[in-house]
Write a protein that holds these residues in place. Structure first.
Motif, PDB file in Angstrom:
ATOM      1  N   LYS A 248      57.417 -25.489 -36.802  1.00  0.00           N
ATOM      2  CA  LYS A 248      56.385 -25.496 -35.714  1.00  0.00           C
ATOM      3  C   LYS A 248      55.593 -25.891 -36.007  1.00  0.00           C
ATOM      4  O   LYS A 248      54.342 -24.572 -36.127  1.00  0.00           O
ATOM      5  N   ILE A 249      54.398 -27.107 -35.068  1.00  0.00           N
ATOM      6  CA  ILE A 249      53.100 -27.145 -35.675  1.00  0.00           C
ATOM      7  C   ILE A 249      52.476 -26.259 -33.880  1.00  0.00           C
ATOM      8  O   ILE A 249      52.747 -27.299 -32.999  1.00  0.00           O
ATOM      9  N   LYS A 250      51.393 -25.609 -34.355  1.00  0.00           N
ATOM     10  CA  LYS A 250      51.094 -25.065 -32.898  1.00  0.00           C
ATOM     11  C   LYS A 250      49.391 -25.436 -32.739  1.00  0.00           C
ATOM     12  O   LYS A 250      49.549 -25.521 -31.227  1.00  0.00           O
ATOM     13  N   ASN A 251      49.288 -25.880 -34.095  1.00  0.00           N
ATOM     14  CA  ASN A 251      47.855 -25.977 -33.402  1.00  0.00           C
ATOM     15  C   ASN A 251      47.583 -26.476 -34.147  1.00  0.00           C
ATOM     16  O   ASN A 251      47.100 -26.920 -35.835  1.00  0.00           O
ATOM     17  N   MET A 252      46.052 -27.935 -33.940  1.00  0.00           N
ATOM     18  CA  MET A 252      46.143 -28.952 -35.369  1.00  0.00           C
ATOM     19  C   MET A 252      44.428 -28.986 -34.825  1.00  0.00           C
ATOM     20  O   MET A 252      44.221 -29.817 -33.823  1.00  0.00           O
ATOM     21  N   GLU A 253      43.654 -29.311 -35.736  1.00  0.00           N
ATOM     22  CA  GLU A 253      42.024 -28.781 -35.886  1.00  0.00           C
ATOM     23  C   GLU A 253      41.428 -30.263 -36.988  1.00  0.00           C
ATOM     24  O   GLU A 253      41.831 -30.228 -37.982  1.00  0.00           O
ATOM     25  N   LEU A 254      40.213 -31.209 -36.499  1.00  0.00           N
ATOM     26  CA  LEU A 254      40.260 -31.680 -37.542  1.00  0.00           C
ATOM     27  C   LEU A 254      38.231 -32.166 -37.151  1.00  0.00           C
ATOM     28  O   LEU A 254      38.423 -31.656 -36.237  1.00  0.00           O
ATOM     29  N   GLU A 255      37.391 -31.369 -38.507  1.00  0.00           N
ATOM     30  CA  GLU A 255      36.444 -30.979 -39.077  1.00  0.00           C
ATOM     31  C   GLU A 255      35.486 -32.450 -39.194  1.00  0.00           C
ATOM     32  O   GLU A 255      36.323 -32.886 -40.928  1.00  0.00           O
ATOM     33  N   ILE A 256      34.729 -32.565 -39.041  1.00  0.00           N
ATOM     34  CA  ILE A 256      33.541 -33.347 -39.611  1.00  0.00           C
ATOM     35  C   ILE A 256      32.715 -32.446 -40.119  1.00  0.00           C
ATOM     36  O   ILE A 256      32.063 -31.632 -39.005  1.00  0.00           O
ATOM     37  N   ARG A 257      32.442 -32.249 -41.602  1.00  0.00           N
ATOM     38  CA  ARG A 257      31.069 -31.330 -41.746  1.00  0.00           C
ATOM     39  C   ARG A 257      29.919 -32.241 -42.579  1.00  0.00           C
ATOM     40  O   ARG A 257      30.103 -33.090 -43.323  1.00  0.00           O
ATOM     41  N   ARG A 258      28.626 -31.494 -42.449  1.00  0.00           N
ATOM     42  CA  ARG A 258      28.333 -32.703 -43.281  1.00  0.00           C
ATOM     43  C   ARG A 258      27.512 -30.659 -44.646  1.00  0.00           C
ATOM     44  O   ARG A 258      27.749 -29.789 -44.200  1.00  0.00           O
ATOM     45  N   ARG A 259      27.938 -32.002 -45.775  1.00  0.00           N
ATOM     46  CA  ARG A 259      27.202 -31.035 -47.139  1.00  0.00           C
ATOM     47  C   ARG A 259      26.534 -31.421 -47.613  1.00  0.00           C
ATOM     48  O   ARG A 259      26.140 -32.368 -48.108  1.00  0.00           O
ATOM     49  N   GLU A 260      25.170 -30.398 -47.909  1.00  0.00           N
ATOM     50  CA  GLU A 260      24.342 -30.500 -48.197  1.00  0.00           C
ATOM     51  C   GLU A 260      24.302 -29.266 -49.867  1.00  0.00           C
ATOM     52  O   GLU A 260      24.991 -28.267 -49.470  1.00  0.00           O
ATOM     53  N   SER A 261      23.335 -30.383 -50.941  1.00  0.00           N
ATOM     54  CA  SER A 261      23.727 -29.723 -52.752  1.00  0.00           C
ATOM     55  C   SER A 261      22.521 -29.662 -53.103  1.00  0.00           C
ATOM     56  O   SER A 261      22.081 -30.633 -52.949  1.00  0.00           O
ATOM     57  N   THR A 262      21.944 -28.492 -53.520  1.00  0.00           N
ATOM     58  CA  THR A 262      20.535 -28.698 -54.530  1.00  0.00           C
ATOM     59  C   THR A 262      20.364 -27.830 -54.866  1.00  0.00           C
ATOM     60  O   THR A 262      21.748 -26.985 -55.323  1.00  0.00           O
TER      61      THR A 262
END
Length: 120
Positions: free
Chosen positions: A89-103
């Protein structure tokens, strides 16, 4: 200019134009202004779609499909999510868009991740 202007979490690359007007009879006038640099590059010739799969064995199998693998900052991300196997049973689903910065580089690499959008 070889690099585009960038304003990140750990790094800021900016260009400044500084003008000095030298005068003998009064003090010098010094003005400086920031300006942005954008290097336009042609669109990538090969921009294949992306398919990713995640799941729990014999319980849940989800497949993500995106129309291309490289995006411009102003592009619209178009994709599909397929629920191929759902035995829990799936209660919730989220989709995130992330910005990734590497130094840094090698073992001294520091990665900062920022969530740009969160869709419920």
């Amino acid at each position: 200019m070889p690099y585009e202007s960038y304003n990140g979490v750990n790094v800021r690359l900016r260009y400044i134009l500084k003008v000095t007007v030298s005068r003998n009879y009064v003090s010098n006038i010094v003005e400086s202004r920031h300006f942005l640099v954008r290097n336009y590059t042609p669109l990538p010739t090969i921009n294949n779609s992306i398919k990713m799969e995640v799941g729990i064995e014999d319980c849940l199998h989800i497949e993500f499909e995106y129309s291309k693998s490289k995006y411009h900052l102003k592009d619209v991300i178009i994709g599909k999510i397929y629920f191929l196997l759902v035995r829990i049973k799936i209660k919730n689903m989220e989709l995130e868009i992330r910005r990734r910065e590497s130094t840094g580089s090698g073992s001294n690499t520091y990665v900062e991740t920022e969530t740009l959008a969160n869709l419920n």
